[in-house]
Design a protein around this motif. Sequence first.
Motif, PDB file in Angstrom:
ATOM      1  N   UNK A  63     -44.506  22.458   5.344  1.00  0.00           N
ATOM      2  CA  UNK A  63     -45.911  22.872   5.246  1.00  0.00           C
ATOM      3  C   UNK A  63     -46.320  23.748   6.423  1.00  0.00           C
ATOM      4  N   UNK A  64     -45.861  23.402   7.626  1.00  0.00           N
ATOM      5  CA  UNK A  64     -46.189  24.223   8.798  1.00  0.00           C
ATOM      6  C   UNK A  64     -45.523  25.592   8.675  1.00  0.00           C
ATOM      7  N   UNK A  65     -44.279  25.619   8.181  1.00  0.00           N
ATOM      8  CA  UNK A  65     -43.617  26.911   7.930  1.00  0.00           C
ATOM      9  C   UNK A  65     -44.448  27.739   6.954  1.00  0.00           C
ATOM     10  N   UNK A  66     -44.914  27.102   5.894  1.00  0.00           N
ATOM     11  CA  UNK A  66     -45.652  27.786   4.832  1.00  0.00           C
ATOM     12  C   UNK A  66     -46.915  28.469   5.349  1.00  0.00           C
ATOM     13  N   UNK A  67     -47.754  27.716   6.093  1.00  0.00           N
ATOM     14  CA  UNK A  67     -49.007  28.325   6.557  1.00  0.00           C
ATOM     15  C   UNK A  67     -48.751  29.329   7.679  1.00  0.00           C
ATOM     16  N   UNK A  68     -47.747  29.069   8.518  1.00  0.00           N
ATOM     17  CA  UNK A  68     -47.449  30.012   9.600  1.00  0.00           C
ATOM     18  C   UNK A  68     -47.011  31.357   9.029  1.00  0.00           C
ATOM     19  N   UNK A  69     -46.206  31.326   7.975  1.00  0.00           N
ATOM     20  CA  UNK A  69     -45.754  32.575   7.355  1.00  0.00           C
ATOM     21  C   UNK A  69     -46.923  33.321   6.714  1.00  0.00           C
ATOM     22  N   UNK A  70     -47.853  32.585   6.070  1.00  0.00           N
ATOM     23  CA  UNK A  70     -49.006  33.243   5.443  1.00  0.00           C
ATOM     24  C   UNK A  70     -49.920  33.891   6.485  1.00  0.00           C
ATOM     25  N   UNK A  71     -50.096  33.207   7.627  1.00  0.00           N
ATOM     26  CA  UNK A  71     -50.915  33.797   8.694  1.00  0.00           C
ATOM     27  C   UNK A  71     -50.224  35.022   9.271  1.00  0.00           C
ATOM     28  N   UNK A  72     -48.910  34.945   9.456  1.00  0.00           N
ATOM     29  CA  UNK A  72     -48.165  36.086   9.997  1.00  0.00           C
ATOM     30  C   UNK A  72     -48.214  37.282   9.048  1.00  0.00           C
ATOM     31  N   UNK A  73     -48.235  37.025   7.748  1.00  0.00           N
ATOM     32  CA  UNK A  73     -48.301  38.113   6.759  1.00  0.00           C
ATOM     33  C   UNK A  73     -49.708  38.700   6.647  1.00  0.00           C
TER      34      UNK A  73
END
Length: 697
Positions: free
Chosen positions: A118-128
């Motif tokens: 879940x942390x990977x998921x939101x971190x990637x969305x913020x980075x994108x």
Amino acid sequence: MAIMEEDSPKRRRVGLIYDDRMCKHADPDDDDHDENPNRIRAIWDKLNASGLAQRCIVSNGKEAKDNHLALVHSEKHIKLIKNISSRKNSTMKRTAKKMDSIYFNEGSSEASSLAAGSVIQVAEKVAKGELDSAFAIVRPPGHHAEETEPMGFCLYNNIAVAASFLLNRRPKLGVGKILIVDWDVHHGNGTQKMFYEDPRVLTFSVHRHDSGKFYPYGNDGSYSMIGEGAGAGYNINVPWENDSCGDADYFAVWDHILIPVARKFNPDLIMVAAGFDAALGDSLGGCCLSPYGYSVILRKLMDISSGKNIVLALEGGYDLVSLANSAQACVEVLLQDKPLTRSSVDLPLKSTALVIRTVRQALSRYWPVLASELTDEVINSSCRPSSQTEDAADTSTASVKVEQVRSAERKNDKKRNVAGELVLKFMKEQCLAVKHGAKNTSPFAGPTGIKLQPPKAPIADPQKGGSPPKRPRSSSEDPKKILQCMRESAFQRDKEIVSEMSPEEHCAQIAYHTAKLSTMATARCSDRIRALDEERRKAVEEVESLKAKCSSLEDEVARTKEELAKSIKKNESVRAKSYNKEFSDLVGSTEVRHVMELYTKAFIAAYRNSTLFLSELAEWMRFYYLETFRLCQEDIRKAGSDLVLDPIASLDKLKVEDLPANDWNGNPDEPVDYPWWDGIYEKVVDDYFKEKKGSDS
């Protein structure tokens, strides 16, 4: 003083992740365990009740892939957590007992994978750029988990996995530098070790350290741990050496350490290990950070990144009310939706100023912005941020509580200090007066205003052997009776002295001895507390040492058993192969001439060699050689043939002259022929190996 912060009218794209499957991870033996499913439920219910969740972009969790976890964890660690929930309950408990503050159940594998994923998921969305910011409401927490070891309620290091994923697997997203801020009250030892030599990650942790006596114990959380190699200067620890640190202390650390360094570092993404166990009311943390305080330190971080590119991942926080309120305050800041106000007259503790100066000095060679000297006035100014937003009523109430607690503590400290100084002064003067036989002239007075005097006559003190004048002892008297008599006499004398005193003098005597005993008791208690702390520390170290030794011995026993089994199996295999080879060599040919040659060669070799084995074999060969010739000759005669087999002639062909002359008599009645060979040969081999195996065993 009113503190306000202006708001931007633009609505923010804030992501929230919550997945009820993470509630399946729970202690099978303790429903009231500090790290329990109600932690994330309390936050989720609070955000829904306040309407904040409906204004965010909500997603379900997603499990992490093994190759993403492998960026920071060992293969053995991943296999353990991945498979542990499929084991028997007894196996899970036995495995957990070998670890530090860990439990497992049937939901642990899935929940831990969901937390990291879940942390990977939101971190990637913020980075994108799909989200401005996000809050991952996950459990189990992660910042204690190390490369090869889960610990401190943490199974995978969620925030470290996500940071490594962006840096190493998604370089095209442009995240080249990450700031990790860990404001959990416990030191993030796992996160520190994973990026200790990596200059791409600036790790910052503010936590209770208490000289290494606060969890996770040891020196890892010290200010001196600043990184190594290329990562030197990129690990910052701010260790509190006491409890009761509150809003003003955190504001001062942010203003004079974190914010100046973070601006110079200029991160592409900020990740917050958002533990709320430093909150007011959390029994594990013992600090006093209010929801307002959390909102301020988060806003200061958002100012660095213009309100974007910030990800919060839940870590600790074990008081459900303060946890939910603090999380709500942070989500409100992420949404930037309403102004907060607070009247603050609070100042940082004196110990905070010392910690700030020490940390700045340790890091000044790497960050010149920290090289300047700070006065107390400058540090104290941090309690008055220039602009904040206005909070709801519960935040104001919590802030007032913090101020009341801190103010009461300071007043009590001041009273205790004044009283202690007066008592010590009084004690010194009274002791001098008693020593020199002079009347007390101390200005110290009791509540009634009278001056305290030393006793007119020393009251019997059993601890100092005080007693009436000794009387002659009769040899016939019982020592116990004598002692009882002395005590009664001392009591009677004290009673008479007291009866002669005025009420004021009596009060003075009571005050004098009370102060004296209080001082002695305080000193003894302090010594005892220090001794108990030392004993506890040694006991903890001894337990950890014994755990390590037991684990090592268990592994050694298992390895020894395995090696012994392999050795036995190997020896049996070698012996079997040896017998099979000898048997195969003997039965390899069915041609009598070849067998005769084989027997004769063995016989010749036996007489050339003195070893027991060959000598015994030669006797067998000689006997069956002659027996074979004899049986064959009988068969020939029954067939009516005149053919005569000559064993001596057969030996001549095999250089029989090499044999001793007296070994053969040349009797022609004892040769053999081919048809009888099979049965005799089998008997030879059978008997020989039976005898050999019997002797081996």
